[in-house]
Design a protein around this motif. Structure first.
Motif, PDB file in Angstrom:
ATOM      1  N   ARG A  96     -12.858  -2.291  -6.090  1.00  0.00           N
ATOM      2  CA  ARG A  96     -11.738  -2.531  -5.180  1.00  0.00           C
ATOM      3  C   ARG A  96     -10.517  -2.965  -5.973  1.00  0.00           C
ATOM      4  O   ARG A  96     -10.595  -3.818  -6.845  1.00  0.00           O
ATOM      5  CB  ARG A  96     -12.143  -3.616  -4.186  1.00  0.00           C
ATOM      6  CG  ARG A  96     -11.129  -3.941  -3.148  1.00  0.00           C
ATOM      7  CD  ARG A  96     -11.675  -4.918  -2.155  1.00  0.00           C
ATOM      8  NE  ARG A  96     -12.165  -6.102  -2.862  1.00  0.00           N
ATOM      9  CZ  ARG A  96     -12.945  -7.004  -2.303  1.00  0.00           C
ATOM     10  NH1 ARG A  96     -13.351  -6.882  -1.066  1.00  0.00           N
ATOM     11  NH2 ARG A  96     -13.336  -8.049  -2.991  1.00  0.00           N
ATOM     12  N   ARG A 141      -4.008  -7.242   0.063  1.00  0.00           N
ATOM     13  CA  ARG A 141      -4.240  -5.827   0.340  1.00  0.00           C
ATOM     14  C   ARG A 141      -5.264  -5.204  -0.601  1.00  0.00           C
ATOM     15  O   ARG A 141      -4.907  -4.555  -1.575  1.00  0.00           O
ATOM     16  CB  ARG A 141      -2.933  -5.054   0.214  1.00  0.00           C
ATOM     17  CG  ARG A 141      -1.871  -5.482   1.160  1.00  0.00           C
ATOM     18  CD  ARG A 141      -2.154  -4.943   2.524  1.00  0.00           C
ATOM     19  NE  ARG A 141      -1.054  -5.257   3.408  1.00  0.00           N
ATOM     20  CZ  ARG A 141      -1.198  -5.381   4.702  1.00  0.00           C
ATOM     21  NH1 ARG A 141      -2.360  -5.200   5.256  1.00  0.00           N
ATOM     22  NH2 ARG A 141      -0.174  -5.675   5.455  1.00  0.00           N
ATOM     23  N   PHE A 195      -7.890  -2.328  -1.651  1.00  0.00           N
ATOM     24  CA  PHE A 195      -8.018  -0.901  -1.340  1.00  0.00           C
ATOM     25  C   PHE A 195      -8.872  -0.231  -2.407  1.00  0.00           C
ATOM     26  O   PHE A 195      -9.144  -0.803  -3.463  1.00  0.00           O
ATOM     27  CB  PHE A 195      -6.637  -0.235  -1.238  1.00  0.00           C
ATOM     28  CG  PHE A 195      -5.863  -0.230  -2.523  1.00  0.00           C
ATOM     29  CD1 PHE A 195      -5.912   0.858  -3.387  1.00  0.00           C
ATOM     30  CD2 PHE A 195      -5.076  -1.319  -2.882  1.00  0.00           C
ATOM     31  CE1 PHE A 195      -5.201   0.848  -4.572  1.00  0.00           C
ATOM     32  CE2 PHE A 195      -4.360  -1.333  -4.064  1.00  0.00           C
ATOM     33  CZ  PHE A 195      -4.417  -0.248  -4.914  1.00  0.00           C
ATOM     34  N   ILE A 247       0.841  -1.207   0.000  1.00  0.00           N
ATOM     35  CA  ILE A 247       0.000   0.000   0.000  1.00  0.00           C
ATOM     36  C   ILE A 247       0.872   1.251   0.000  1.00  0.00           C
ATOM     37  O   ILE A 247       0.560   2.234  -0.675  1.00  0.00           O
ATOM     38  CB  ILE A 247      -0.997  -0.014   1.181  1.00  0.00           C
ATOM     39  CG1 ILE A 247      -1.992  -1.157   1.024  1.00  0.00           C
ATOM     40  CG2 ILE A 247      -1.711   1.323   1.319  1.00  0.00           C
ATOM     41  CD1 ILE A 247      -2.856  -1.099  -0.219  1.00  0.00           C
ATOM     42  N   SER A 284      -8.263  -6.323   4.459  1.00  0.00           N
ATOM     43  CA  SER A 284      -6.810  -6.391   4.312  1.00  0.00           C
ATOM     44  C   SER A 284      -6.188  -7.317   5.345  1.00  0.00           C
ATOM     45  O   SER A 284      -6.629  -7.383   6.490  1.00  0.00           O
ATOM     46  CB  SER A 284      -6.185  -4.998   4.483  1.00  0.00           C
ATOM     47  OG  SER A 284      -6.485  -4.186   3.396  1.00  0.00           O
ATOM     48  N   GLN A 342      -8.030   4.373   0.271  1.00  0.00           N
ATOM     49  CA  GLN A 342      -8.758   3.829   1.425  1.00  0.00           C
ATOM     50  C   GLN A 342      -8.537   2.330   1.473  1.00  0.00           C
ATOM     51  O   GLN A 342      -8.921   1.617   0.548  1.00  0.00           O
ATOM     52  CB  GLN A 342     -10.249   4.147   1.278  1.00  0.00           C
ATOM     53  CG  GLN A 342     -11.128   3.543   2.319  1.00  0.00           C
ATOM     54  CD  GLN A 342     -12.607   3.700   1.969  1.00  0.00           C
ATOM     55  OE1 GLN A 342     -12.978   4.353   1.004  1.00  0.00           O
ATOM     56  NE2 GLN A 342     -13.447   3.084   2.773  1.00  0.00           N
ATOM     57  N   THR A 343      -7.909   1.844   2.532  1.00  0.00           N
ATOM     58  CA  THR A 343      -7.712   0.402   2.640  1.00  0.00           C
ATOM     59  C   THR A 343      -9.019  -0.258   3.040  1.00  0.00           C
ATOM     60  O   THR A 343      -9.877   0.343   3.677  1.00  0.00           O
ATOM     61  CB  THR A 343      -6.611   0.056   3.654  1.00  0.00           C
ATOM     62  OG1 THR A 343      -6.926   0.651   4.905  1.00  0.00           O
ATOM     63  CG2 THR A 343      -5.261   0.534   3.176  1.00  0.00           C
ATOM     64  N   SER A 344      -9.146  -1.504   2.647  1.00  0.00           N
ATOM     65  CA  SER A 344     -10.350  -2.278   2.920  1.00  0.00           C
ATOM     66  C   SER A 344     -10.218  -3.006   4.247  1.00  0.00           C
ATOM     67  O   SER A 344      -9.123  -3.396   4.652  1.00  0.00           O
ATOM     68  CB  SER A 344     -10.562  -3.294   1.798  1.00  0.00           C
ATOM     69  OG  SER A 344     -11.581  -4.199   2.135  1.00  0.00           O
TER      70      SER A 344
END
Length: 146
Positions: free
Chosen positions: A104, A55, A57, A7, A50, A45-47
């Protein structure tokens, strides 16, 4: 030396691409302000899904007019100094076009990271110039009269 997470690499590359359009970076948020005070905001924006090996996002973008931002900052105590995508009047997510309808993006290997960065670069160079035109009110007014 600590290795960078996937990320972190994605955020760095997005920052590099958006800098070409005049955006400034603050963590995972990138902003461009017009001379009249309108804003374009992009964030990573990370999910919640994760984990260290996977990863997912999102890459979000928003547009905010100065009058709305000025009102929000005066009416809402403790409002941040700079706007986020959540503050914007209009927002969207950039589509990875990998067949994932959730909008995503996913990094799960070094090979995937390279493919994601390449696709992000293509998508951002296609979409950001269109969004930057939102900051030129004279251009918008002229296109409405045409």
């Amino acid at each position: 030396m600590k290795s960078r997470s996937p990320i972190d690499v994605v955020v760095r590359e997005i920052g590099r691409i958006l800098a070409e359009y005049g955006f400034s970076a603050a963590g995972r948020e990138f902003r461009l302000r017009s001379p009249l005070g309108d804003w374009l905001v992009v964030d990573v924006q990370t999910s919640d899904a994760s984990n260290p090996s996977r990863r997912p996002f999102y890459v979000n973008a928003g547009f905010l007019m100065s009058a709305k931002w000025d009102w929000s900052r005066s009416a809402i105590p403790g409002k941040r100094e700079l706007p986020s995508v959540a503050d914007c009047l209009w927002s969207t997510r950039f589509d990875p076009r990998f067949g994932d309808t959730s909008m995503r993006w996913m990094v799960d290997s070094e090979a995937t990271l390279t493919a994601v960065v390449d696709e992000l670069e293509r998508v951002l160079h296609r979409e950001i110039p269109v969004l930057v035109r939102l900051l030129d009110r004279a251009s918008i007014a002229a296109s409405r009269q045409a």
